[in-house]
Design an enzyme around this catalytic site. Structure first.
Site, PDB file in Angstrom:
ATOM      1  N   SER A 109       0.833  -1.271   0.038  1.00 56.23           N
ATOM      2  CA  SER A 109       0.121   0.053   0.118  1.00 56.23           C
ATOM      3  C   SER A 109       0.931   1.410  -0.002  1.00 56.23           C
ATOM      4  CB  SER A 109      -1.016  -0.006   1.227  1.00 56.23           C
ATOM      5  OG  SER A 109      -0.471   0.116   2.290  1.00 56.23           O
ATOM      6  N   SER A 110       2.047   1.161   0.779  1.00 57.83           N
ATOM      7  CA  SER A 110       2.878   2.543   0.848  1.00 57.83           C
ATOM      8  C   SER A 110       3.457   2.521  -0.510  1.00 57.83           C
ATOM      9  CB  SER A 110       3.640   2.528   1.784  1.00 57.83           C
ATOM     10  OG  SER A 110       4.695   1.297   1.835  1.00 57.83           O
ATOM     11  N   ASP A 153       8.150  -3.898  -4.329  1.00 61.71           N
ATOM     12  CA  ASP A 153       7.164  -3.133  -4.285  1.00 61.71           C
ATOM     13  C   ASP A 153       6.711  -1.956  -5.297  1.00 61.71           C
ATOM     14  OD1 ASP A 153       6.744  -4.892  -2.036  1.00 61.71           O
ATOM     15  OD2 ASP A 153       5.988  -3.464  -0.699  1.00 61.71           O
TER      16      ASP A 153
HETATM   17  O1  PMV Z   1       4.687  -7.935   3.713  1.00 62.97           O
HETATM   18  P1  PMV Z   1       5.909  -7.532   2.867  1.00 62.97           P
HETATM   19  O2  PMV Z   1       5.332  -6.868   1.766  1.00 62.97           O
HETATM   20  O3  PMV Z   1       6.547  -6.329   3.544  1.00 62.97           O
HETATM   21  O4  PMV Z   1       6.698  -8.592   2.225  1.00 62.97           O
HETATM   22  C1  PMV Z   1       7.899  -9.048   2.793  1.00 62.97           C
HETATM   23  C2  PMV Z   1       8.404 -10.046   1.947  1.00 62.97           C
HETATM   24  C3  PMV Z   1       9.721 -10.708   2.583  1.00 62.97           C
HETATM   25  O5  PMV Z   1      10.194 -11.681   1.658  1.00 62.97           O
HETATM   26  C4  PMV Z   1       9.230 -11.338   3.903  1.00 62.97           C
HETATM   27  C5  PMV Z   1      10.700  -9.686   2.790  1.00 62.97           C
HETATM   28  C6  PMV Z   1      11.638  -8.954   1.651  1.00 62.97           C
HETATM   29  O6  PMV Z   1      12.168  -7.901   2.190  1.00 62.97           O
HETATM   30  O7  PMV Z   1      11.594  -9.541   0.773  1.00 62.97           O
END
Ligand code: PMV
Length: 325
Positions: A109-110, A153
């Site tokens: 979302s961010s 992201d």
């Molecule tokens: O939950 P999120 O969107 O912050 O995803 C984290 C994904 C991990 O593999 C657990 C951590 C990362 O930096 O890739």
């Protein structure tokens, strides 16, 4: 007429490979059509005002870009600083943010907000930039919120579609065969959690059981490659199976919860092809792959265990901007 620009950006879901990616295994992520919308409107005041209906924010940023603002607003100030440094321009405006994305649930979302904000604001001040530039600016804001994130992201919310990511190799676009026959459901547990804490917990367990974890991580890497191929071939039955195997692995490394498992098993017993946690786990969202004809049954089955259930599809498009008036 008052000038109004609207930017929008998709959310992200990690289809397979979260956590394993931290130790350099590949992961597959997709943009979903659950979006953030950012309107930039002309106004007659000498400040930039940011209103977010979802977050209950209404903040004024002065044109000197003082950082004396609530912590939620600092990333926006950072974006504006970068824009001023690079393009030597900054104009007052009213920014209205509305988002369909559950906050803190691992759906980006961010990043979606920062990407849409950057694109809308740059268009508002008549500056054309590449998608790569938008993604890089959004990443700077992401660093303020998440420390040193992988960049999945901001990449996926900027470019859309499906990507494979590996720490040592970066991003690779996957030419996924999208099909109207299938849908993606997001069951939000409503439990907010810290990605950093969960990553640390998993790494501690890894260090304790290196000989057991190493082959598991290796297998998860193979699984992600297979999942990428399944998406390329439009083989959603296989993709669902791979998601289910990946959920077992995530459970083994300690990031599933009873609520996640309840949603996963209710979804599967109602016909889902695949169901797994997405993102860091410990709460957050469950990602469900289903045939469109089974979606209603599955949604009804998981609703009692989730805060909300959303139906969506993969968004081939990333960030978009349009001039409304
Ligand atoms: O939950 P999120 O969107 O912050 O995803 C984290 C994904 C991990 O593999 C657990 C951590 C990362 O930096 O890739």
């Amino acid at each position: 007429m008052t000038r109004v620009i609207e930017g929008s950006a998709p959310s992200k879901a990690i289809i397979v490979g979260e956590h394993f990616v931290v130790r350099d295994q590949p992961a597959i992520a997709a943009a979903l059509n659950i979006r953030t919308y950012v309107k930039a409107k002309e106004h007659s005041h000498e400040y930039i005002r940011i209103i977010s209906t979802n977050l209950g924010i209404d903040v004024k940023i002065d044109m000197r870009l003082s950082r004396k603002v609530p912590s939620d607003i600092v990333p926006f100030v950072r974006i504006l600083e970068i824009i001023r440094e690079r393009f030597d321009d900054l104009r007052p405006c009213l920014v209205i943010i509305s988002s369909e994305i559950p906050v803190g649930s691992g759906m980006g979302s961010s990043a979606s907000t920062f990407t849409a904000f950057t694109a809308a604001y740059l268009k508002f001040i008549d500056i054309e930039v590449s998608l790569d530039e938008i993604s890089k600016i959004a990443y700077e804001a992401e660093c303020i919120v998440h420390g040193k994130p992988s960049g999945i992201d901001n990449t996926i919310t900027t470019y859309g579609g499906v990507i494979a990511y590996r720490k040592s190799e970066g991003f690779l676009r996957i030419n996924a065969k999208l099909s109207e026959e299938y849908v993606w459901l997001i069951a939000d547990t409503g439990v907010r959690r810290s990605t950093g804490d969960l990553v640390r917990k998993v790494l501690e367990l890894y260090d304790k059981y290196v000989d057991i974890f190493m082959p598991l991580y290796h297998a998860a890497g193979h699984l992600a490659i297979e999942a990428g191929k399944a998406l390329q071939n439009g083989d959603y039955v296989r993709l669902g199976e791979l998601m289910n195997i990946n959920q077992g692995m995530l459970s083994a490394i300690g990031v599933s919860t009873l609520q996640i498992e309840e949603i996963v098993y209710k979804a599967r017993s109602s016909g889902a092809l695949g169901a797994k946690l997405t993102g860091a786990g410990g709460g957050g969202a469950v990602l469900i792959l289903a045939k469109r004809c089974d979606a209603t049954k599955i949604k009804n089955a998981v609703r009692p265990y989730a805060r909300q259930v959303l139906e969506t599809n993969i968004s081939p498009k990333g960030v978009e901007v349009k001039v409304i008036s």
